[in-house]
Write a protein that holds these residues in place. Structure first.
Motif, short mmCIF file in Angstrom:
data_model
loop_
_atom_site.label_atom_id
_atom_site.label_comp_id
_atom_site.label_asym_id
_atom_site.label_seq_id
_atom_site.Cartn_x
_atom_site.Cartn_y
_atom_site.Cartn_z
N ASN A 469 -5.88 -3.04 -13.19
CA ASN A 469 -4.80 -3.25 -12.25
C ASN A 469 -3.68 -2.28 -12.60
O ASN A 469 -3.30 -2.16 -13.76
N LYS A 470 -3.15 -1.58 -11.61
CA LYS A 470 -2.06 -0.63 -11.82
C LYS A 470 -0.75 -1.29 -11.39
O LYS A 470 -0.64 -1.81 -10.29
N LYS A 471 0.22 -1.24 -12.28
CA LYS A 471 1.50 -1.87 -12.01
C LYS A 471 2.49 -0.85 -11.46
O LYS A 471 2.65 0.23 -12.00
N ALA A 499 5.89 5.75 -0.46
CA ALA A 499 6.08 4.90 0.72
C ALA A 499 5.60 3.48 0.43
O ALA A 499 6.21 2.50 0.89
N CYS A 500 4.51 3.36 -0.33
CA CYS A 500 4.00 2.03 -0.70
C CYS A 500 5.00 1.29 -1.59
O CYS A 500 5.21 0.08 -1.44
N VAL A 501 5.61 2.00 -2.53
CA VAL A 501 6.56 1.36 -3.45
C VAL A 501 7.83 0.97 -2.72
O VAL A 501 8.36 -0.13 -2.90
N TYR A 527 -8.64 6.73 -1.19
CA TYR A 527 -9.48 5.78 -1.92
C TYR A 527 -8.87 5.45 -3.27
O TYR A 527 -8.80 4.30 -3.68
N ASP A 528 -8.37 6.48 -3.99
CA ASP A 528 -7.79 6.23 -5.31
C ASP A 528 -6.56 5.35 -5.23
O ASP A 528 -6.18 4.72 -6.21
N ARG A 529 -5.90 5.34 -4.09
CA ARG A 529 -4.66 4.57 -3.94
C ARG A 529 -4.82 3.43 -2.94
O ARG A 529 -3.85 2.98 -2.35
N LEU A 530 -6.05 3.00 -2.73
CA LEU A 530 -6.31 1.96 -1.74
C LEU A 530 -5.50 0.70 -2.04
O LEU A 530 -4.91 0.10 -1.13
N LYS A 535 -0.69 -3.04 -1.14
CA LYS A 535 0.54 -3.59 -1.73
C LYS A 535 1.74 -3.20 -0.86
O LYS A 535 2.66 -4.01 -0.65
N GLY A 536 1.73 -1.95 -0.37
CA GLY A 536 2.81 -1.51 0.50
C GLY A 536 2.85 -2.30 1.80
O GLY A 536 3.92 -2.68 2.28
#
Length: 611
Positions: A469-471, A499-501, A527-530, A535-536
């Protein structure tokens, strides 16, 4: 009488007890011993009886003869009786008092807790380090039975485990461990003995200075160096340290410098300054002084740094001259890396003012150090210096941004960066440079807001598979520390992660932007940031049913098939899939492999159970 023959015969009998008495018939080892027994039997009835017993084993009789097992037992009993009466047992050495140790360790731990540790420290392979660390944190090593293996861990082939034993486990036993270690300390040993000496010194160097000094004078080079370092701070050994600092062997000089730097004596400081000025050991000294030294050493090195900077060659002096000058300057930067003084601050201000001069020499790392120093200063003067440096070289834009983030308000941070790097009217080289600065700024902000760290946790089934999990920064942290205009800036820069953050409720543009990344052919880079995209969308307050449908559609895209595992944020979303997705999930299962396939199968089973 000599018992060598009897001892050898006893070993053969023991072998037959294990292998089976039936194998004694015709045994060539017994045949080899039989002639010697028969020869001795001519003079001794006992040997004659033993010889007859061996003959019986070699050539067992018929049905009336004794069974091989009984014959072996009878002749062995006779042999052991002879050995007991003829043998001697005597302890070597001079009797003395039994050593008494003051350890307060007990033996209350159940063996089921000790067994994994004993196995980990007596074998090789992966996973041992974690077993030892967990056991230490649980207090298992406070059991007396683990003391010997804790000491033997100093020689473990896995260096990290050996260092952990030296730095954590052995010190936990208190000062008493030093006396215990001294019993087996070998001054002529290698790395394991170095660790042992360091543990002794850490537990109580003042109580064993005689041993340490002896090791410094007579041990192997590794032991000598370690022992010399242990003498730092003991004024009575300053003369010896000064003498060792001029030793022919580099490793001994380095150890002496380290001890003098730790000691803090005036004479030691003078010697360190003298050696730095002489340049012979300057590179070696830099690493030593970077870890700590008396203030007067840093003050003198700082002044010398300024002198050599001002004496730098001109850019016409030639490549060899400028490279040599840089090699002589590099140790200053290493030595003063952690130093913060007004004098050093003034030197780096001077460097930034003389940008053209030093950049013409190719000394880019000099400005890297200056920018780092000014970034950590975080005052208004340093901020303006960094602003000017960033205008000269985009390389130092991150330093300028980090300093601004620490110095001014979130609104002013955006005014300085977000408002000045997005001019769409620029063309040609100016537009290219602006795009480069914007891209670098995106990466700089991502370092502070996206994928701050990874963690792992077990989230599904009994196999104990850990999902990553990436925080990222929480929505609360974003609201408190970042200007809301960064969201529109991120969308304009097509900075997906940002933009997601920065996504927030009530901003329709971010929902459209993020959903647009999931529509049509699925792009590999998303895909790497799916997980970040979803989350965004959650931060943008997109209703969950719509988010779940988007995730299901993304899984159905043909390009989403090279995953190894889903992180536990996405997996948590899948656990909330409605049961009607079961058929759609079954349809795509064959296209996945590895852990992600197992995860999807698990989700599918859960959905089926709900139908």
């Amino acid at each position: 009488m000599s018992t060598a023959l009897l001892q050898e015969l006893h070993q053969e009998f023991r072998r037959l007890y294990i292998a089976g008495s039936e194998l004694a018939a015709g045994d060539f080892r017994l045949k080899r011993l039989l002639p010697q027994l028969q020869q001795l039997g001519e003079r001794s009835p006992v040997f004659k009886k033993l010889g007859e017993g061996v003959e019986t084993l070699l050539e067992p009789g018929g049905a009336e003869g004794a069974a091989p097992g009984a014959a072996l037992l009878e002749v062995t009993l006779l042999l052991e009786s002879v050995l007991y009466t003829q043998g001697t047992v005597q302890a070597e050495g001079t009797p003395g008092p039994i050593p008494v140790r003051s350890f307060t360790l007990q033996t209350k731990q159940p063996y089921r807790k000790l067994a994994p540790v004993l196995e980990a420290l007596s074998t090789t392979g992966s996973g041992r380090y974690e077993v030892v660390v967990d056991a230490f944190k649980e207090g298992v090593f406070q059991d007396l039975r683990l003391l010997p293996v804790a000491v033997s861990a100093l020689n473990d082939p896995y260096s990290e485990l050996a260092e952990y034993a030296k730095n954590k486990i052995l010190p936990s036993y208190g000062p008493e461990i030093s006396s215990y270690l001294l019993e087996s300390f070998n001054p002529a040993g290698g790395r394991s003995e170095v660790r042992k000496l360091e543990a002794i010194a850490a537990a109580g160097a003042s109580s064993h200075l005689d041993v340490i000094v002896h090791a410094a004078e007579n041990g192997s080079d590794e032991i000598r160096a370690a022992a010399i370092k242990c003498l730092g701070g003991y004024e009575e050994y300053t003369d010896a340290l000064l003498e060792w600092s001029a030793d022919k062997k580099k490793v001994i000089r380095e150890a002496a410098y380290t001890a003098l730097a730790a000691g803090g004596s005036a004479r030691g400081a003078e010697r360190l300054i003298e050696a730095f000025i002489q340049k012979k050991d300057r590179e070696m000294l830099a690493g030593v002084l970077a870890d700590g030294a008396p203030a007067e050493v840093y003050a003198r090195v700082t002044a010398l740094f300024m002198e050599e900077l001002q004496a730098a060659p001109e850019n016409t002096a030639g490549k060899k001259v400028t490279e040599k000058a840089w090699e002589e300057l590099t140790p200053f930067l290493i030595t003063l890396y952690h130093v913060k003084t007004p004098e050093l601050d003034a030197i780096f201000s001077y460097v930034l003012k003389e940008y053209n001069r030093y950049i013409s020499l190719g000394w880019v790392p000099l400005f890297d150090h200056a920018a780092r120093y000014k970034q950590e200063s975080a005052d208004s003067a340093a901020l303006e210096e960094l602003a000017e440096l960033a205008q000269r070289s985009v390389r130092h834009l991150p330093n300028y941004f980090h300093a601004a983030k620490r110095t001014v308000s979130p609104q002013e941070v955006f005014d300085r960066f977000g408002g000045t790097l997005t001019d769409t009217k620029l063309i040609g080289q100016a537009a290219k440079q602006a795009a480069q600065r914007s891209q670098l700024l995106v990466h700089t902000i991502e370092e502070q807001a996206v994928d701050l760290y990874w963690d792992y946790e077990v989230r599904w089934d009994a196999s104990g598979v850990r999902q990553y999990n990436k925080k990222m920064l929480s929505a609360e942290e974003v609201a408190a520390e970042w200007d809301p205009r960064w969201l529109d800036w991120s969308i304009k820069q097509d900075a997906l992660n940002l933009a997601c953050v920065f996504a927030r409720p009530g901003h329709q543009g971010v929902q459209d932007y993020l959903k647009g990344k999931l529509v049509g052919p699925f792009k590999r880079y998303t895909y790497d940031r799916l997980a970040n995209i979803f989350k965004g969308l959650e931060r943008a307050d997109l209703p969950e049913p719509e988010r779940l449908e988007l995730l299901m559609s993304a899984l159905e895209e043909n390009n989403v098939r090279n995953l190894y595992t889903f992180d536990h944020y996405l997996f948590g979303m899948m656990e909330r899939f409605p049961a009607r997705y079961a058929d759609r999930l079954k349809e795509i299962l064959p296209r996945f492999k590895y852990e992600c396939k197992r995860q999807l199968e698990y989700i599918y089973d859960q959905l089926v159970s709900k139908l």
